[in-house]
Write a protein that holds these residues in place. Structure first.
Motif, PDB file in Angstrom:
ATOM      1  N   ASP A  28       2.549  10.618   0.637  1.00 33.69           N
ATOM      2  CA  ASP A  28       2.504   9.254   1.301  1.00 33.69           C
ATOM      3  C   ASP A  28       1.710   9.470   2.685  1.00 33.69           C
ATOM      4  OD1 ASP A  28       4.152   8.295  -0.496  1.00 33.69           O
ATOM      5  OD2 ASP A  28       5.833   8.573   0.691  1.00 33.69           O
ATOM      6  N   VAL A  64       2.860   4.352   4.340  1.00 33.09           N
ATOM      7  CA  VAL A  64       3.899   4.104   3.557  1.00 33.09           C
ATOM      8  C   VAL A  64       5.227   4.936   4.174  1.00 33.09           C
ATOM      9  CG1 VAL A  64       4.669   5.116   1.361  1.00 33.09           C
ATOM     10  CG2 VAL A  64       2.454   4.112   1.586  1.00 33.09           C
ATOM     11  N   ALA A  94       6.415  -7.047  -4.052  1.00 35.51           N
ATOM     12  CA  ALA A  94       5.715  -5.866  -4.212  1.00 35.51           C
ATOM     13  C   ALA A  94       4.759  -5.578  -5.264  1.00 35.51           C
ATOM     14  CB  ALA A  94       7.024  -5.024  -4.614  1.00 35.51           C
ATOM     15  N   GLN A 145       1.217   5.714  -7.620  1.00 32.09           N
ATOM     16  CA  GLN A 145       2.439   5.463  -7.899  1.00 32.09           C
ATOM     17  C   GLN A 145       2.754   5.502  -9.689  1.00 32.09           C
ATOM     18  OE1 GLN A 145       3.661   1.814  -6.021  1.00 32.09           O
ATOM     19  NE2 GLN A 145       5.036   2.920  -4.893  1.00 32.09           N
ATOM     20  N   GLN A 205       7.022   2.272 -10.318  1.00 29.76           N
ATOM     21  CA  GLN A 205       7.299   2.184  -9.006  1.00 29.76           C
ATOM     22  C   GLN A 205       6.323   1.136  -8.272  1.00 29.76           C
ATOM     23  OE1 GLN A 205       6.095   6.338  -7.932  1.00 29.76           O
ATOM     24  NE2 GLN A 205       8.269   6.717  -7.371  1.00 29.76           N
ATOM     25  N   PHE A 234       5.503  -1.060  -4.247  1.00 28.37           N
ATOM     26  CA  PHE A 234       5.819  -0.586  -2.931  1.00 28.37           C
ATOM     27  C   PHE A 234       5.705  -2.162  -2.342  1.00 28.37           C
ATOM     28  CE2 PHE A 234       3.538  -0.232   1.426  1.00 28.37           C
ATOM     29  CZ  PHE A 234       4.365   0.465   1.809  1.00 28.37           C
TER      30      PHE A 234
END
Length: 184
Positions: free
Chosen positions: A119, A123, A167, A173, A177, A179
């Motif tokens: 990350d 993040v 998201a 990712q 997943q 974010f």
């Protein structure tokens, strides 16, 4: 007596400090010549007073106090809690991988090289903010020095649309997943 000596030492340091440090405003009220930005009744003043900060870009010539203002605004918004402020300075070598997320080579015990997803600053900071309801402030200094679309990637969208419902999948990712940037 210790207080007297500490006070004298502080006064000596103040006298010897560079002129810019001695003349620098210490509060938003001392931020002279910037009434369009921080004057009573102005957008930024109202946002600070009502604890409703928003994403903003401060622009102007070098040395006009943009970073100073950003630090003081973030100090006010976070009630002085520096753990809830992250300052990242952009530069020509800044990359998506260092700011958002990227691959980092790692050698195992047998000497084989693998790549781990690591990350980046934003993040990591968003993860901390997600676990805390209090306001957090990300200050990007010298944004003009980097290739902004390349460094921000999906964040260009996510800076405007916050929360889990907006998201997106980041480049590195896993398929399941996503974010998002937290509301705070």
């Amino acid at each position: 007596m210790a207080d007297l000596f500490n006070q004298q030492a502080d006064q000596q340091l103040q006298r010897e400090a560079p002129l810019a440090a001695r003349m620098r405003p210490r509060t938003l009220e001392e931020f002279l010549g910037q009434q369009e930005m921080v004057g009573k009744g102005r957008l930024l003043y109202n946002a600070i007073e009502q604890d409703t900060p928003f994403s903003m870009i401060l622009w102007g010539p070098p040395g006009t106090g943009k970073t100073w203002a950003a630090r003081h605004i973030s100090e006010h918004v976070t009630s002085g809690d520096k753990s809830r402020v992250r300052l990242v300075q952009f530069h020509p070598a800044m990359s998506y991988e260092s700011f958002v997320q990227g691959l980092q080579p790692v050698a195992d015990d047998g000497g084989r090289i693998t790549f781990d997803v690591v990350d980046g600053a934003v993040v990591e900071f968003a993860g901390r903010a997600r676990n805390d309801d209090r306001p957090h402030v990300l200050v990007i200094d010298e944004i003009n020095r980097a290739n902004v679309p390349k460094v921000l990637g999906e964040l260009i969208y996510l800076l405007e649309y916050r929360g889990d419902e907006d998201a997106l999948k980041l480049q590195y990712q896993k398929p399941d997943q996503t974010f998002s940037l937290p509301e705070n």
